[in-house]
Structure formats: C-alpha cells, structure tokens
Write an enzyme that holds these catalytic residues in place. Structure first.
Site, PDB file in Angstrom:
ATOM      1  CB  SER A  53      22.021  -9.374  20.804  1.00  0.00           C
ATOM      2  OG  SER A  53      22.424 -10.290  19.832  1.00  0.00           O
TER       3      SER A  53
ATOM      4  CD  GLU B  72      18.961 -15.826  19.998  1.00  0.00           C
ATOM      5  OE1 GLU B  72      19.299 -15.540  21.145  1.00  0.00           O
ATOM      6  OE2 GLU B  72      19.677 -16.499  19.224  1.00  0.00           O
TER       7      GLU B  72
ATOM      8  NE  ARG C  90      22.413  -9.267  16.968  1.00  0.00           N
ATOM      9  CZ  ARG C  90      23.713  -9.052  16.808  1.00  0.00           C
ATOM     10  NH1 ARG C  90      24.138  -8.324  15.788  1.00  0.00           N
ATOM     11  NH2 ARG C  90      24.585  -9.545  17.671  1.00  0.00           N
TER      12      ARG C  90
ATOM     13  CB  SER D   1      27.311 -17.086  25.562  1.00  0.00           C
ATOM     14  OG  SER D   1      26.452 -18.027  26.142  1.00  0.00           O
TER      15      SER D   1
HETATM   16  P1  ADP Z   1      22.906 -17.822  26.633  1.00  0.00           P
HETATM   17  O1  ADP Z   1      21.517 -17.810  26.062  1.00  0.00           O
HETATM   18  O2  ADP Z   1      23.958 -17.442  25.653  1.00  0.00           O
HETATM   19  O3  ADP Z   1      23.219 -19.080  27.379  1.00  0.00           O
HETATM   20  P2  ADP Z   1      22.335 -16.321  29.115  1.00  0.00           P
HETATM   21  O4  ADP Z   1      21.503 -15.082  29.086  1.00  0.00           O
HETATM   22  O5  ADP Z   1      21.709 -17.529  29.707  1.00  0.00           O
HETATM   23  O6  ADP Z   1      22.910 -16.585  27.656  1.00  0.00           O
HETATM   24  O7  ADP Z   1      23.671 -15.954  29.895  1.00  0.00           O
HETATM   25  C1  ADP Z   1      24.786 -16.805  29.960  1.00  0.00           C
HETATM   26  C2  ADP Z   1      25.833 -16.137  30.837  1.00  0.00           C
HETATM   27  O8  ADP Z   1      25.289 -15.951  32.145  1.00  0.00           O
HETATM   28  C3  ADP Z   1      27.094 -16.911  31.042  1.00  0.00           C
HETATM   29  O9  ADP Z   1      28.039 -16.651  30.010  1.00  0.00           O
HETATM   30  C4  ADP Z   1      27.582 -16.424  32.391  1.00  0.00           C
HETATM   31  O10 ADP Z   1      28.314 -15.225  32.245  1.00  0.00           O
HETATM   32  C5  ADP Z   1      26.282 -16.054  33.122  1.00  0.00           C
HETATM   33  N1  ADP Z   1      25.795 -17.042  34.109  1.00  0.00           N
HETATM   34  C6  ADP Z   1      24.939 -16.736  35.123  1.00  0.00           C
HETATM   35  N2  ADP Z   1      24.660 -17.810  35.859  1.00  0.00           N
HETATM   36  C7  ADP Z   1      25.340 -18.847  35.325  1.00  0.00           C
HETATM   37  C8  ADP Z   1      25.453 -20.234  35.647  1.00  0.00           C
HETATM   38  N3  ADP Z   1      24.817 -20.774  36.711  1.00  0.00           N
HETATM   39  N4  ADP Z   1      26.221 -21.019  34.858  1.00  0.00           N
HETATM   40  C9  ADP Z   1      26.867 -20.507  33.789  1.00  0.00           C
HETATM   41  N5  ADP Z   1      26.809 -19.200  33.443  1.00  0.00           N
HETATM   42  C10 ADP Z   1      26.049 -18.363  34.187  1.00  0.00           C
END
Ligand code: ADP
Length: 362
Positions: A189, A135, A201, A186
């Site tokens: 990094s 990733e 990293r 979530s």
């Molecule tokens: P991951 O790869 O860990 O899922 P993302 O870069 O997609 O990470 O970001 C996830 C975060 O984005 C969530 O924790 C929340 O804070 C935010 N977020 C933005 N839009 C949404 C959505 N529609 N639903 C849930 N979380 C969202």
C-alpha cells in the site's frame, strides 16, 4: 491511576495476511500496593510474555526491538514486540485460553484484515471481543509515536548511489510531513501523509512480500522467508536477468541507461543453456531484485506525482533484508538525481499493532 491495572493487559494486535503482530505494554511502575492487588492471572501473563522470547513453535519476540521507559496513559513501562504466522491463529487462541487470558481480557484492540476474518473465532473460542481499528490509521499513529519515543527510529543510507559503499545512518524525522509511506507486507500500500490525521491512499500493488516469498518457494524449493533471504544474499541476479549491456553490449547512452541496469527481469531464462547454469541462489536474488525494483519504481512515481521528496518504507518484507533496503535507497536517489530520499524505520512491521495499542481506551 491504579485503576489502569484493572484494565490490563494492554495489547495491540495487527492480524495481517502473513504475520500477526502483537505489541504488549509491560508496566514497570507497579507500586507495592498494586503488586498485592495484581491478579494471579495477570501476573502469569506478564511473566510468560516477558520471560520467553519463543512461544511454542511459531511465536517469536523480537527482543532487539523492545522499547523501555515508554509512557502511555501516564504509566511507565516497556513495549514488547511479538509476531507469529497468521496460519497459527488456532494455536494462539488455545494458548490464550490455556494461560487464562480469556478470563481476564474481554476486548482486544485489533487491526488488519484478520480482525474481520477471525472475529468470530475470538468470540467463540476465547470469549473475546475485537475492538477494530483501520490498519492505515493505526499504521500512521504507530509510526509517529515510535519516532517520538526513539530518536534513532528513522534511518537512511548514506552514499545510496553506490550500493557497495552505502551505510546506514540515523535520520532526523522530527519534521516528518509530508511524506510518502510505502507499506510492503504481503501486498503493498502506498500513502501520501500530510499530517497526523491527514493522509490518502494513492496506490498499491499486489506484487509484494508475499509474491517474493511465494515465487522463491516455487523456484528454489525453500520454505521460509529467512531461507529465501539467505539464498538471495549468495546469488547474482545478472545470471537470470537480461541487462542493458546484454542487449546493447554496453550503456544505452542516449537515454542515460547504464549497461548494468536490468532491462528485462528473468529475461535470460528462456535460453536453455542459461537455465542450466543458474543456481537456486541466483533465482532467489533475481526474485528479490525484481519485486524490490518494481516497488521502488511505483513508489518513485507516486512521490513525483505528489511532489513529495521523502519516501518511508515499512513492512516485514524489509525484515533482515538489507539487500532490498539498499536497492530502494539507491532507486530513490539515482532516478531522482538525488532529490528524493528513501527512509526506513527500525520497528518495520510493527506500527499497525503499536498504533492499535495506543488507541485502546481512547
Ligand atoms: P502482512 O500484514 O500482510 O502479513 P507484513 O508487514 O507482516 O504484512 O509482511 C509480510 C511479509 O514479510 C511476507 O510476505 C514476507 O515477505 C515477509 N516476512 C518477513 N519475515 C517473515 C516470516 N518470519 N514469515 C513469513 N514472512 C515474513
């Protein structure tokens, strides 16, 4: 060249802890000859993905992020950006089956933790193999590609030291290296990037976008990220936090700490009367400010350690979230006396998936 069509559709998928991001390349240079040979299922998939912007209950295409006239592996076309909740992977797989994708696609390029977690489901339910990519590798590849394609990809906030006056402006990111990359998903990094294939990293924190959303749901009873951000926009963290002036009665001059600075996040909430007057909006705003400032502070220390002055923030935590972007821009500028710059990218959460699509077939 026409053989490329045989291996289509071209996808890149980033299956994250909260959201799954899908980037789809739609060829726009299909010759009449190819049109005749384009298989029915492929045509259906292409039409389905490009006609709709909502897929079932949870899927959504970010039409404002669509990139046209993109050239990939000598084909010209458009890139489409689609996201859905990772908890809806089951629905996505049934939809893929229903649209006949399973008969056409044998391998999907995937990244993110879900590429491991859901590998068996893809194999068992739709007979697809996952070609897995790291990733962080794909994240950087995606960023560099997007920035080459789109001259207005990168931006910063002018007058960042005054949040009321700060305005979004394009930033010329054509000589990007070195830069600190802060991916706020979530979790968080933090990387130091020295060249296209040279990065490490350096840090991270579990207090990320997932923490903001989780705490906000607990404290305000909201249920979506959009709702959490809307509440935060109308709230005031100063009713929740303890500020320097709440303790000093004004600035703490000796160390240059302004009175309006947060001394203790949520620091007033142990006082019963204060708790009674605080609104859901204030709590949402305080949660957003707490998480954002913590990320800003860690990012700045990383930049200082590595002696790097550009700090690029990405990840879906920044989606529809100018409050956090302005706060981060302010934090970089203010605490470094203007020597560091916070930078942002339009396709904020999609770079892993984009980088994955570019890895396909080489
Ligand atoms: P991951 O790869 O860990 O899922 P993302 O870069 O997609 O990470 O970001 C996830 C975060 O984005 C969530 O924790 C929340 O804070 C935010 N977020 C933005 N839009 C949404 C959505 N529609 N639903 C849930 N979380 C969202």
């Amino acid at each position: 060249q026409t053989d490329a069509l045989m291996t289509m559709p071209w996808f890149g998928m980033d299956i994250g802890g909260t959201l799954t991001k899908l980037v789809y390349f739609e060829p726009k240079d299909i010759t009449p000859d190819e049109q005749d040979r384009e298989a029915g299922i492929l045509r259906n998939i292409r039409r389905y993905l490009t006609k709709n912007s909502a897929y079932g209950k949870t899927g959504h295409r970010d039409t404002h992020l669509q990139m046209d006239n993109v050239e990939i592996r000598k084909r010209k076309g458009s890139l489409h950006f689609i996201r859905f909740q990772t908890t809806d992977m089951g629905n996505f797989l049934s939809l893929a089956k229903q649209k006949g994708m399973a008969e056409l696609v044998t391998t999907v390029c995937a990244t993110g933790g879900g590429a491991f977690k859901f590998e068996k489901d893809f194999r068992d339910q739709v007979n697809m193999k996952l070609a897995k990519f790291d990733e962080l590798d794909t994240l950087i590849k995606g960023i560099l590609f997007a920035d080459l394609q789109n001259r207005t990809e990168c931006y910063f906030y002018e007058n960042a030291s005054n949040i009321v006056k700060s305005v979004k402006r394009a930033f010329n990111f054509s000589e990007p290296f070195p830069f600190i990359l802060v991916n706020v998903g979530s979790g968080v990094s933090i990387l130091a990037v020295y060249g296209p294939d040279n990065y490490k990293r350096i840090s991270g924190t579990s207090l990320g976008g997932g923490t903001f959303l989780g705490l906000c749901c607990l404290l305000t009873g909201c249920t979506t990220f959009e709702e959490a951000i809307q509440l935060a926009t109308k709230g005031d963290n100063r009713k929740v936090d303890k500020l320097v002036k709440d303790i000093y009665g004004g600035d703490y001059n000796r160390f240059g700490l302004p009175g309006d600075l947060v001394a203790s996040s949520f620091g007033q909430m142990h006082i019963t009367e204060k708790r009674l007057t605080v609104s859901r909006e204030d709590l949402a705003n305080a949660t957003l400010v707490t998480i954002t400032n913590n990320i800003g502070s860690i990012a700045r220390m990383c930049a200082l350690n590595e002696r790097i002055d550009k700090v690029v923030f990405v990840g879906n935590f920044l989606r529809v979230n100018p409050i956090s972007m302005k706060l981060l821009a302010y934090a970089m500028e203010f605490w470094s006396n203007g020597t560091m710059k916070g930078l942002f990218l339009e396709h904020e959460g999609y770079f892993g998936a984009l980088g994955c699509l570019l890895q396909f077939n080489g």
